[in-house]
Every structure is written in C-alpha cells, then in structure tokens.
Design an enzyme around this catalytic site. Structure first.
Site, PDB file in Angstrom:
ATOM      1  N   GLU A  53       0.548  13.385   5.487  1.00  0.00           N
ATOM      2  CA  GLU A  53       1.276  12.180   5.907  1.00  0.00           C
ATOM      3  C   GLU A  53       2.587  12.010   5.115  1.00  0.00           C
ATOM      4  O   GLU A  53       3.125  10.914   5.052  1.00  0.00           O
ATOM      5  CB  GLU A  53       0.381  10.956   5.711  1.00  0.00           C
ATOM      6  CG  GLU A  53      -0.885  10.995   6.550  1.00  0.00           C
ATOM      7  CD  GLU A  53      -1.773   9.774   6.372  1.00  0.00           C
ATOM      8  OE1 GLU A  53      -2.191   9.182   7.374  1.00  0.00           O
ATOM      9  OE2 GLU A  53      -2.058   9.430   5.213  1.00  0.00           O
ATOM     10  N   LYS A 106       0.842  -1.202   0.000  1.00  0.00           N
ATOM     11  CA  LYS A 106       0.000   0.000   0.000  1.00  0.00           C
ATOM     12  C   LYS A 106       0.877   1.253   0.000  1.00  0.00           C
ATOM     13  O   LYS A 106       0.559   2.251  -0.663  1.00  0.00           O
ATOM     14  CB  LYS A 106      -0.915  -0.011   1.230  1.00  0.00           C
ATOM     15  CG  LYS A 106      -1.814   1.217   1.375  1.00  0.00           C
ATOM     16  CD  LYS A 106      -2.920   1.239   0.356  1.00  0.00           C
ATOM     17  CE  LYS A 106      -3.716   2.537   0.320  1.00  0.00           C
ATOM     18  NZ  LYS A 106      -4.533   2.791   1.469  1.00  0.00           N
TER      19      LYS A 106
HETATM   20  O1  PAF Z   1      -4.607   7.980   0.489  1.00  0.00           O
HETATM   21  C1  PAF Z   1      -5.456   7.757  -0.396  1.00  0.00           C
HETATM   22  O2  PAF Z   1      -6.105   8.643  -0.926  1.00  0.00           O
HETATM   23  C2  PAF Z   1      -5.738   6.317  -0.766  1.00  0.00           C
HETATM   24  O3  PAF Z   1      -4.869   5.491  -0.033  1.00  0.00           O
HETATM   25  C3  PAF Z   1      -5.677   5.957  -2.244  1.00  0.00           C
HETATM   26  C4  PAF Z   1      -5.716   4.458  -2.418  1.00  0.00           C
HETATM   27  C5  PAF Z   1      -4.437   6.527  -2.884  1.00  0.00           C
HETATM   28  C6  PAF Z   1      -6.907   6.423  -2.964  1.00  0.00           C
HETATM   29  O4  PAF Z   1      -7.053   7.792  -3.043  1.00  0.00           O
END
Ligand code: PAF
Length: 305
Positions: A269, A186
C-alpha cells in the site's frame, strides 16, 4: 446483524472473528481458497493477545451470492484494490447496506464512492495489529481502539448501533465527528511504521529499540505532520511522533501489514501511505525527502520480487 467482511486477511479475519463471537451473522469474503476452506472445515483460529480460541459460528466464501444482501460490509482489502473488489461483489449491497472502511491509507472512501452512494459509507481506523500464521489461523499481535464516524460528522443512530455492536463483541470502539482527522491520524502512524518495517524486516516494537530507525520514523512522521498542519486537519491526538511510538509499543510483536506484504511478494500500500505524503507535499510545496526515499525503496523491493 448480518455482516460481510470484504477481505479476510489477518485484520479482516480478526474483526470477523470478534463480531461472530459477539453473536452476529458474519461472512468472510475473500478469494484465498485455502483460507476459506480451512475456516469452513475447522473454524477460524485466533491466538495471541486476546487468547486462543476456535470460532466455529463464522462462514467464509469467495462467492457473494452465498451471502446475499448484508446489513453491514466492513472493507479490509488492500487499498490498492478497493474499487475492483467492490465492483466484483456488488451483489452483497442494496440501498440500505452500510459500508465501513477500516483500511489503511488515503483514498478509500473515494474509491468506494465510485460504486456506492456516499450516504451509505462510513469510515474509521483501527489500532489493532494481526498477522496471518497459516490458512484459517491468525495471531492477534496488538490490541488497540477502533474509531468510526459519519463522513459528514454527526452522531447518527446507525453509527451508534454499529459502535455498540463492536463494543459488545469486545472491539473497543468510539464514535468521532472528525473522520478526516481519524484517517490522517492513522495515515501518519502507517507513514512512520509500515515502510520502515517492510524495508528493515523489523517488528513494530523494534523500530523504537534502534536509534537509527527511531530517527527515520520521527522524520517521516514529521514530514507528514507538516502537511497535516498546512491542510488545517485536526488530529485526534496531540503529537503524531509520540503517538506513533505508542502504537509501536502496543503492537510491538506485530509484523506490519506492509512487511507481511513484502514477505509474501504482494503489492504493498506504499502509494496510499508514504507515496500519498509525497504527492500531497508536492501539491503544497512541502519537502518530504524521507518519504520519497521510503517510497522508492519499497517500490524497488516490489519490482524485484
Ligand atoms: O498496517 C499495519 O500493520 C497497522 O496499521 C499497524 C497499526 C501499523 C500495526 O501493525
């Protein structure tokens, strides 16, 4: 199951809404007064890809004492404030409470573990995308899977129960025995999408409609992929560049969380996403020039709110 969602932004509210629809007792815990009041007075409005509805059987509060002890706490606050928020809400945890982090970025498990026993923590990732429209009203902008797992691998009874609860509630969820791979998997998606959308103000899908942003996405992800390879981390997919572009398509209409932060003049973040890649690169002697540039650009935007 009594579920508390710590952090009722777009994603926390989305998960809370689904889980309440699935018949659970769901509490949204957040400091944003207007959002809390709107949900308690009018219900939580979800619109977008999963359909328009108003969820009434959901409770929202800023006070952990209203909730009491939760069976499951899902942490959705920004990774910048994970430990602070846990420390302010310790009254919803007891020795049996399971804590699931579905947050973006590196370091959340470690921050939660400052206050919560590691055996109570599980982790995962989500590929959903959501945007806050107004207090009490969110837009479901991207549908994706949820993957969760025990920190030490293994398919425990509790992880199966939580996965079943999520699936029953309409959140497609699978269990993995490779949480580190999930978190890094992720992370690489966020490395490719978040800072670039925050700087350019493009929606996720637009990043791959422009050759310039597409090239930057590819290079940022590739730098992070070099680190993954050097650390010997096994990702849950083959090619992070292809996968990140698939997420761009699946969440094409979403404003990334970092773009939403920049738009609302909130701390982003970036340190836990592209900044984490820069730090890891330095430790390993791997060059990360695009991630350094993206990190510094986002930090300059933050400084000039
Ligand atoms: O941070 C975000 O916005 C999400 O993790 C993602 C998957 C990039 C979708 O906008």
């Amino acid at each position: 199951m009594k579920i508390a969602i710590l952090g009722a932004g777009a994603m926390g509210s989305l998960y809370g809404g689904f889980l309440a629809e699935g018949g659970n007792e769901v509490w949204l815990l957040d400091v944003w007064r207007e959002h809390i009041d709107a949900i308690n007075n009018n219900g939580l409005i979800i619109e977008g890809l999963s359909g328009h509805r108003i969820i009434k059987n959901i409770k929202a509060t800023s006070n952990p004492f209203d909730i009491g002890i939760a069976d499951l706490v899902i942490v959705f606050v920004k990774s910048t404030i994970t430990d602070i928020v846990i420390s302010q809400n310790l009254d919803i945890f007891d020795k049996n409470t399971i804590v699931l982090t579905l947050q973006n970025g590196l370091g959340n498990v470690e921050k939660i573990n400052k206050l919560i026993n590691k055996k109570n923590i599980i982790a995962g990732v989500t590929a959903h995308g959501a945007t806050l429209i107004s207090p009490g009203n969110i837009f479901h902008a991207g549908i994706g899977a949820t993957n969760i797992g025990e920190l030490n691998g293994g398919f425990s009874d509790r992880i199966r129960v939580i996965s079943n609860i999520m699936n029953t509630a309409g959140l497609e969820t699978t269990v993995s025995d490779n949480v580190i791979g999930l978190i890094w998997g992720k992370l690489l998606v966020n490395v490719g999408i978040n800072a670039l959308t925050a700087i350019t103000k493009l929606k996720n899908g637009q990043l791959i409609d422009n050759a310039e942003t597409e090239e930057l996405l590819e290079t940022a992800v590739n730098e992070a992929w070099n680190i993954v390879k050097a650390k010997g981390i096994l990702l849950s997919y083959d090619n992070p560049i292809i996968y990140t572009k698939q997420v761009c398509k699946a969440t094409a209409q979403n404003f990334s969380s970092m773009l939403q932060d920049i738009t609302n003049c909130r701390k982003t973040e970036i340190d836990m996403i592209n900044g984490a890649i820069v730090r890891e690169g330095k430790k390993l002697g791997i060059e990360t020039p695009v991630n350094i540039t993206l990190t510094n650009l986002v930090k300059s935007i933050e400084k000039n709110y």
